[in-house]
Write a protein that holds these residues in place. Structure first.
Motif, PDB file in Angstrom:
ATOM      1  N   ILE A 158       0.835  -1.204   0.000  1.00  0.00           N
ATOM      2  CA  ILE A 158       0.000   0.000   0.000  1.00  0.00           C
ATOM      3  C   ILE A 158       0.868   1.253   0.000  1.00  0.00           C
ATOM      4  O   ILE A 158       0.611   2.206  -0.743  1.00  0.00           O
ATOM      5  N   ASP A 161       2.300   1.724  -3.465  1.00  0.00           N
ATOM      6  CA  ASP A 161       1.308   2.111  -4.454  1.00  0.00           C
ATOM      7  C   ASP A 161       0.762   3.519  -4.226  1.00  0.00           C
ATOM      8  O   ASP A 161       0.441   4.228  -5.180  1.00  0.00           O
ATOM      9  N   VAL A 162       0.642   3.941  -2.965  1.00  0.00           N
ATOM     10  CA  VAL A 162       0.011   5.223  -2.661  1.00  0.00           C
ATOM     11  C   VAL A 162       1.020   6.373  -2.627  1.00  0.00           C
ATOM     12  O   VAL A 162       0.726   7.480  -3.090  1.00  0.00           O
TER      13      VAL A 162
END
Length: 185
Positions: A158, A161-162
Motif C-alpha cells: 500500500i 502504491d500510494v
C-alpha cells in the motif's frame, strides 16, 4: 579389466623426428605415443537387470554432464610450453609428455581409490543432513514468518502504491520535459 578378448597392441614411437617429412603417417611427433581411445560396445557389458534399470547407469559414460569441472581439463601443453628460442630434444619432449600424462592419470586413479569412497560417504551425510535441516526446520520457520508478517507485506504494498509510485511517476514526467544539448566550443 580383462573381458575375455584380446587387447590391441599399441606401438610407441619415440625416435627423433625433427624433420616433419620423416613422419610416416603425417601425425605430429608429440602425439605418437597416445593410444587410440577404445570404444566399448554395449553388448559386451554383462550387467544384471537391477543395474540395467538403475539411475546411476547413465553416470558411467557422462560423469560431468553439467560441466562443473571444465577448468580441470589440463593437458601437457597447458602446463609446460617451450618457446621457439629454447628447445629440448624431440625425445625429451615426447617422453616428458608421455610421463606427464601417465603420472597425471595414475596419480588421479590412486588418490581416487583411496579417497573417493570416504569423501562420498561424508558428502552424502552432509547433504542428507542439510536437506533434512532445510526441509524440516528452515522452510517451516520461513513459512511461519511469512504468515506472521502477511499484514506487513500488505502495508508495504500500500505504501509503495500510494506514496512512492505516484511521487516517482510525477517526478519523471516533470523531468521528462527537459532536454540537454551538448555543444563543443
Amino acid at each position: 579389466m580383462m573381458r575375455g578378448e584380446d587387447s590391441e597392441e599399441v606401438e610407441i614411437d619415440l625416435e627423433d623426428s625433427s624433420d616433419p617429412e620423416e613422419s610416416d603417417n603425417g601425425e605430429d611427433p608429440h602425439t605418437l605415443w597416445k593410444a587410440p581411445p577404445v570404444v566399448e560396445e554395449e553388448e559386451n557389458i554383462h550387467t544384471s537387470t537391477l543395474v540395467e534399470i538403475s539411475d546411476t547407469k547413465p553416470l558411467l559414460n557422462v560423469r560431468d554432464p553439467r560441466g562443473i569441472n571444465d577448468c580441470l581439463k589440463v593437458t601437457f601443453e597447458d602446463v609446460i610450453a617451450e618457446p621457439v628460442s629454447v628447445r629440448s630434444g624431440d625425445r625429451v619432449w615426447i617422453w616428458s609428455n608421455a610421463l606427464f600424462e601417465v603420472c597425471r592419470v595414475w596419480i588421479y586413479r590412486i588418490v581416487t581409490v583411496l579417497l573417493a569412497i570416504p569423501f562420498s560417504v561424508l558428502s552424502g551425510l552432509l547433504f542428507g543432513f542439510l536437506s533434512c535441516f532445510h526441509i524440516w526446520m528452515v522452510s517451516p520457520c520461513i513459512q511461519c514468518v511469512l504468515i506472521g508478517t502477511r499484514w506487513l507485506q500488505s502495508l508495504w504494498t500500500i505504501v509503495l502504491d500510494v506514496i512512492v509510485h505516484p511521487f516517482f511517476k510525477s517526478t519523471g514526467r516533470c523531468c521528462g520535459g527537459f532536454s540537454v544539448h551538448l555543444a563543443k566550443e
